[in-house]
Enzyme design. Sequence first.
Site, mmCIF file in Angstrom:
data_model
loop_
_atom_site.group_PDB
_atom_site.id
_atom_site.type_symbol
_atom_site.label_atom_id
_atom_site.label_comp_id
_atom_site.label_asym_id
_atom_site.label_seq_id
_atom_site.Cartn_x
_atom_site.Cartn_y
_atom_site.Cartn_z
ATOM 1 N N CYS A 1 -3.433 -6.330 21.298
ATOM 2 C CA CYS A 1 -4.250 -5.799 22.395
ATOM 3 C C CYS A 1 -3.912 -4.327 22.648
ATOM 4 O O CYS A 1 -2.906 -4.016 23.283
ATOM 5 C CB CYS A 1 -4.008 -6.644 23.647
ATOM 6 S SG CYS A 1 -4.864 -6.041 25.103
ATOM 7 N N CYS B 1 -3.868 -3.216 26.264
ATOM 8 C CA CYS B 1 -2.666 -3.654 26.981
ATOM 9 C C CYS B 1 -1.455 -2.802 26.608
ATOM 10 O O CYS B 1 -0.658 -2.432 27.465
ATOM 11 C CB CYS B 1 -2.341 -5.107 26.650
ATOM 12 S SG CYS B 1 -3.751 -6.206 26.734
ATOM 13 N N ASP B 2 -1.272 -2.524 25.335
ATOM 14 C CA ASP B 2 0.009 -1.990 24.871
ATOM 15 C C ASP B 2 -0.059 -0.592 24.239
ATOM 16 O O ASP B 2 0.971 -0.050 23.838
ATOM 17 C CB ASP B 2 0.628 -2.973 23.852
ATOM 18 C CG ASP B 2 0.936 -4.317 24.520
ATOM 19 O OD1 ASP B 2 1.216 -4.321 25.731
ATOM 20 O OD2 ASP B 2 0.873 -5.352 23.831
#
Length: 339
Positions: free
Chosen positions: A136, A139-140
């Site tokens: 992701c 997300c990261d």
Amino acid sequence: MSEEIHDVVIVGSGVAGHSAAIYAARADFEPVVYTGEDPGGQLTLTTDVENFLGFPDGVSGTELVQNGRKQAESFGARYEHRTIVDADLSERPFTLELNNGDTVTTRGLIIATGASARWVGAENEDAMMGYGLSTCATCDGAFHRGNDVLVVGGGDSAMEEALFLTKFAETVYIVHRREELRASEIMARRAEENEDIEFLWNTELVAIEGSRDEGVQGAKLVRHPEGHPTERMENGEGVEEIDFDCSGIFYAIGHTPNTEFLEDTPIALDEDGYIETESGMTTETGIEGVFAAGDVMDRDYQQAITAAGTGSMAALDLEEWLDAQEESATAETAPAAAD
Ligand SMILES: Cc1cc2nc3c(=O)[nH]c(=O)nc-3n(C[C@H](O)[C@H](O)[C@H](O)COP(=O)(O)OP(=O)(O)OC[C@H]3O[C@@H](n4cnc5c(N)ncnc54)[C@H](O)[C@@H]3O)c2cc1C
């Protein structure tokens, strides 16, 4: 088979399942949550979550879901470590078969089984997922400012992830096993024209270097000028081996929605297996009394906060439906008013 007919059964114990459980439990429906094989869901695969509302310093993914469960249990939700292997949704109450052979029946059902990201099968990936290896970018990606990262994949989602990662990374390398992308023309062109993206054609990832303490330190790649190098290795052909420096690796080869147990039911699934909900902002599946929440019905956002949002929506939608059922049952049994 248990004699009890539940009001609310929730299948899945990720963010969506916990959120639905909190709402259903606070409405006194005493929901039963079947956790599946991965209690807590996908957030347990990551370390820090920095984009969930209310945590200015971030929060560990595992802590977030453990707290979600505790919160739901404090209002009366009951969790059972079982997986649903089959469902009969052709009549109400619905019947679900568990992986120990037992069956349970319920008036209302919320499906929150998520969509699992596909993994490549590279050496060390189990240990490194969430420690520099991710599925992701939204997300990261921000953990890799100024560093080089790899994106594995050749479809639209890989292009999208790579383009997003250019906001942070020095260079984004797309590893693709052929010399031609599967992505749509427009997405491929955008990625190819971006000067912060480079393509490693005819190349595959075979191992991830690093440790949980240090994070990802690099990758082992293999290349063959005619593509599909790992297949060729297995057939005994020679390939070029490459040690590659990078701080992050992103898998972008698609997701598999966890809907196998619904395949013989009337629930509408799209061509990839995601649950199709009715049009408009709703969690209704088209089968009265069955609602869907989280990544299993949302192929676009796939974020913890959106999963929590649709989890609460599913519980509210189900609550309204159960109340309406009860009202109509009461109206049917009430004596007719005297003239
Ligand atoms: C490495 C990684 C990092 C991430 N980082 C972030 C981040 O920083 N921020 C963010 O917003 N999002 C992040 N995400 C995305 C986020 O984890 C998902 O969007 C979110 O977990 C979706 O929640 P869900 O409840 O829909 O599904 P999931 O979390 O996938 O949970 C599904 C649940 O269903 C259960 N289940 C499946 N099949 C069955 C069955 N047949 N019977 C019973 N139970 C079943 C599973 O055991 C699991 O408990 C990340 C994802 C990954 C993989």
